[in-house]
Scaffold this active site. Structure first.
Site, PDB file in Angstrom:
ATOM      1  N   ARG A 110       0.904  -0.958  -0.058  1.00  0.00           N
ATOM      2  CA  ARG A 110       0.145   0.096   0.155  1.00  0.00           C
ATOM      3  C   ARG A 110       0.970   1.127  -0.093  1.00  0.00           C
ATOM      4  NH1 ARG A 110      -3.930   2.285   4.887  1.00  0.00           N
ATOM      5  NH2 ARG A 110      -1.981   3.528   5.462  1.00  0.00           N
ATOM      6  N   TYR A 123      -2.823  12.110   7.376  1.00  0.00           N
ATOM      7  CA  TYR A 123      -3.157  10.653   7.743  1.00  0.00           C
ATOM      8  C   TYR A 123      -2.315   9.420   6.930  1.00  0.00           C
ATOM      9  CZ  TYR A 123      -5.527   6.991  10.364  1.00  0.00           C
ATOM     10  OH  TYR A 123      -6.097   5.852  10.786  1.00  0.00           O
ATOM     11  N   ASP A 154      -5.232   3.931  -0.124  1.00  0.00           N
ATOM     12  CA  ASP A 154      -6.077   4.138   0.666  1.00  0.00           C
ATOM     13  C   ASP A 154      -6.686   5.702   0.854  1.00  0.00           C
ATOM     14  OD1 ASP A 154      -7.861   4.153   2.918  1.00  0.00           O
ATOM     15  OD2 ASP A 154      -6.724   3.079   4.430  1.00  0.00           O
ATOM     16  N   HIS A 180      -9.020   6.878   2.627  1.00  0.00           N
ATOM     17  CA  HIS A 180      -9.402   6.928   4.104  1.00  0.00           C
ATOM     18  C   HIS A 180     -10.818   7.963   3.955  1.00  0.00           C
ATOM     19  CE1 HIS A 180      -6.235   5.330   6.163  1.00  0.00           C
ATOM     20  NE2 HIS A 180      -5.378   6.039   5.572  1.00  0.00           N
ATOM     21  N   GLU A 217      -9.010   1.678  -1.753  1.00  0.00           N
ATOM     22  CA  GLU A 217      -9.802   1.654  -0.450  1.00  0.00           C
ATOM     23  C   GLU A 217     -10.464   3.006  -0.096  1.00  0.00           C
ATOM     24  OE1 GLU A 217      -7.206  -0.077   2.469  1.00  0.00           O
ATOM     25  OE2 GLU A 217      -8.128   0.514   4.049  1.00  0.00           O
ATOM     26  N   GLU A 243     -13.314  -1.529   6.631  1.00  0.00           N
ATOM     27  CA  GLU A 243     -12.643  -1.721   8.112  1.00  0.00           C
ATOM     28  C   GLU A 243     -13.483  -1.287   9.155  1.00  0.00           C
ATOM     29  OE1 GLU A 243      -8.946   0.461   6.721  1.00  0.00           O
ATOM     30  OE2 GLU A 243      -9.574   1.861   8.219  1.00  0.00           O
ATOM     31  N   ARG A 246     -13.401  -5.484   3.395  1.00  0.00           N
ATOM     32  CA  ARG A 246     -12.142  -5.238   4.373  1.00  0.00           C
ATOM     33  C   ARG A 246     -12.642  -5.411   5.840  1.00  0.00           C
ATOM     34  NH1 ARG A 246      -7.905  -3.669   3.966  1.00  0.00           N
ATOM     35  NH2 ARG A 246      -7.730  -2.162   5.595  1.00  0.00           N
ATOM     36  N   GLU A 298      -4.430  -7.554   4.913  1.00  0.00           N
ATOM     37  CA  GLU A 298      -3.289  -6.407   5.551  1.00  0.00           C
ATOM     38  C   GLU A 298      -2.749  -6.733   6.433  1.00  0.00           C
ATOM     39  OE1 GLU A 298      -5.524  -2.938   7.199  1.00  0.00           O
ATOM     40  OE2 GLU A 298      -3.685  -1.704   6.561  1.00  0.00           O
ATOM     41  N   TRP A 300     -12.943  11.313   7.734  1.00  0.00           N
ATOM     42  CA  TRP A 300     -11.438  10.926   7.630  1.00  0.00           C
ATOM     43  C   TRP A 300     -11.727   9.449   7.379  1.00  0.00           C
ATOM     44  CZ3 TRP A 300      -9.136   6.665  10.350  1.00  0.00           C
ATOM     45  CH2 TRP A 300      -9.906   6.258  11.295  1.00  0.00           C
TER      46      TRP A 300
END
Ligand code: EZ4
Ligand code: CO
Length: 402
Positions: free
Chosen positions: A147, A159, A210, A212, A236, A262, A283, A339, A402
């Protein structure tokens, strides 16, 4: 056999973890991860005050019935706190069942469907040159997938980019740190990073990114489109996933595969996304999505709709969760990618485990149960300390997703 005790262990060997250890009258024990990053003590209390008293005297062999009892019996279904607590119980019961059977949990789930679990690591850096050096480090370690996150010129803190590398930790101590964000700067810069990474590492290395949850659907569509030449394995969390319709709009514009989930805690968070084939990878993971039993249900639904697994595996998911995830990853037919952010040495010492990394794959090992434990004496030497994930603001100060 009966459950006689449930110990809730809160410890900070490098970062905070909440672990449930179930003890039986025959001396067999099982462990489950209950860590909810930044809200740890809520789950610890849920378990200690409301769940463990219900488990004492129960037959640990009744995994599915215990899951249904805790889910339906609470009346208040779903939510990250409830589902992380249920996950910990479920995981610990699978561990006990494996030990009683003398088999690794993946054997109880149907046996292995592949030789090893392909994992990806996190390469992040302030500049593109730093990122290239980090990607090279993972390639040297044998990783087949990486990633890639990069600092954005003009933004002081981004981030996903940090000073720690191999075990990068997003949560900070005390009050939440603040990061800044500019979608305009990000959208024009990120494709240039991937152009250089592809150029340097060639077509075989699998690359991921990602976002986010920071974009709107049309912004995410533009990003997916501009990343197409670099052939990502996935993009992602392009948008916050509360509104599944956003993914339909992204899908209309790009062939870059999408991953999400996630923060999901039940099958109901992704049922529409899966059924309508709006994403390519889910995820969700053991600790936040109701344990091995419920995550398997999610992945079985996904298998019907050409969607694969891509479980979250950041450092806030303890080695207990990682072990459980690996048993499931090894067994299911529609595994995609796992991951794997390495834990610190302190974390690894507190959670001795049988899983091991070789040539880009993780293997759960062949010990009965999950093959992971918690050293409670050592854990007691690392007291809990409050820590929070950063919050994110736009450059004008507006609170951002976020
Ligand atoms: O923000 O694990 O893909 N991984 C990530 C992580 C998550 C944290 C949240 O606790 O996005 O960095
Ligand atoms: Co993520």
């Amino acid at each position: 056999m009966q459950v006689t005790e449930g110990r809730v262990i809160v410890s900070r060997p490098g970062r905070n973890f909440v672990t449930l250890k179930l003890v039986t009258d025959e001396g067999v024990t099982g462990v489950g991860d209950a860590t909810l990053n930044g809200r740890e003590l809520a789950v610890a209390s849920y378990l200690r005050d409301h769940v463990v008293p219900l488990l004492v005297g129960r037959d640990p062999a009744r995994i599915e019935d215990t899951w249904q009892f805790l889910y339906k019996g609470a009346y208040w279904r779903r939510g990250p706190v409830t589902m992380s607590a249920i996950a910990a119980v479920d995981t610990a019961l699978w561990d006990i069942k494996g030990k009683v059977a003398g088999l690794p949990v993946y054997q109880l789930l149907g046996g292995r469907s592949r030789d090893g679990v392909t994992v990806y690591g996190h390469a992040n850096g302030e500049t593109v040159d730093d990122v290239l050096a980090e990607v090279a480090r993972y390639v040297e370690l044998g990783y087949r997938a990486v990633r890639v996150q990069c600092g954005i010129p003009g933004l002081p803190i981004t981030y996903g980019v940090s000073d720690d590398k191999l075990f990068y930790e997003p949560a900070g101590v005390a009050l939440p740190p603040e990061a800044s964000w500019s979608t305009e700067a990000y959208l024009s810069f990120i494709p240039t990073v991937f152009a250089r990474v592809r150029d340097e590492f060639g077509p075989a290395l699998r690359l991921l990114h990602d976002a986010h949850h920071r974009l709107t659907p049309i912004e995410a569509a533009r990003l997916g489109k501009s990343l197409e030449p670099y052939e990502l394995t996935w993009l992602e969390d392009p948008v916050p996933a509360e509104l599944p319709d956003g993914f339909r709009l992204i899908r209309q514009h790009t062939t870059t595969p999408l991953a999400v989930g996630e923060v999901f805690n039940t099958i109901w968070d992704c049922e529409q996304l899966i059924r309508e084939q709006l994403v390519d990878y889910v995820r969700a993971t053991v600790v936040h999505a109701g344990g091995i039993s419920h995550l398997r249900r999610i992945f079985d639904l996904a298998a019907l709709h050409h969607v694969r697994s891509g479980s979250h595996g950041a450092t806030d998911l303890s080695p207990v969760c990682m072990a459980a995830a690996l048993h499931l990853d090894l067994a299911i037919p529609n595994f995609g990618l796992q991951e794997y952010m390495r834990h610190t040495e302190e974390t690894d010492r507190v959670f001795p485990h049988a899983y091991h990394f070789a040539a880009g794959y993780l293997h759960p090992g062949d010990e009965p149960g999950l093959g992971v434990d918690i050293d409670e004496e050592l854990a007691a030497r690392y007291p809990y300390q409050p820590a929070y994930l950063p919050v994110n603001r736009l450059v004008d100060g507006t609170m951002h997703s976020w």
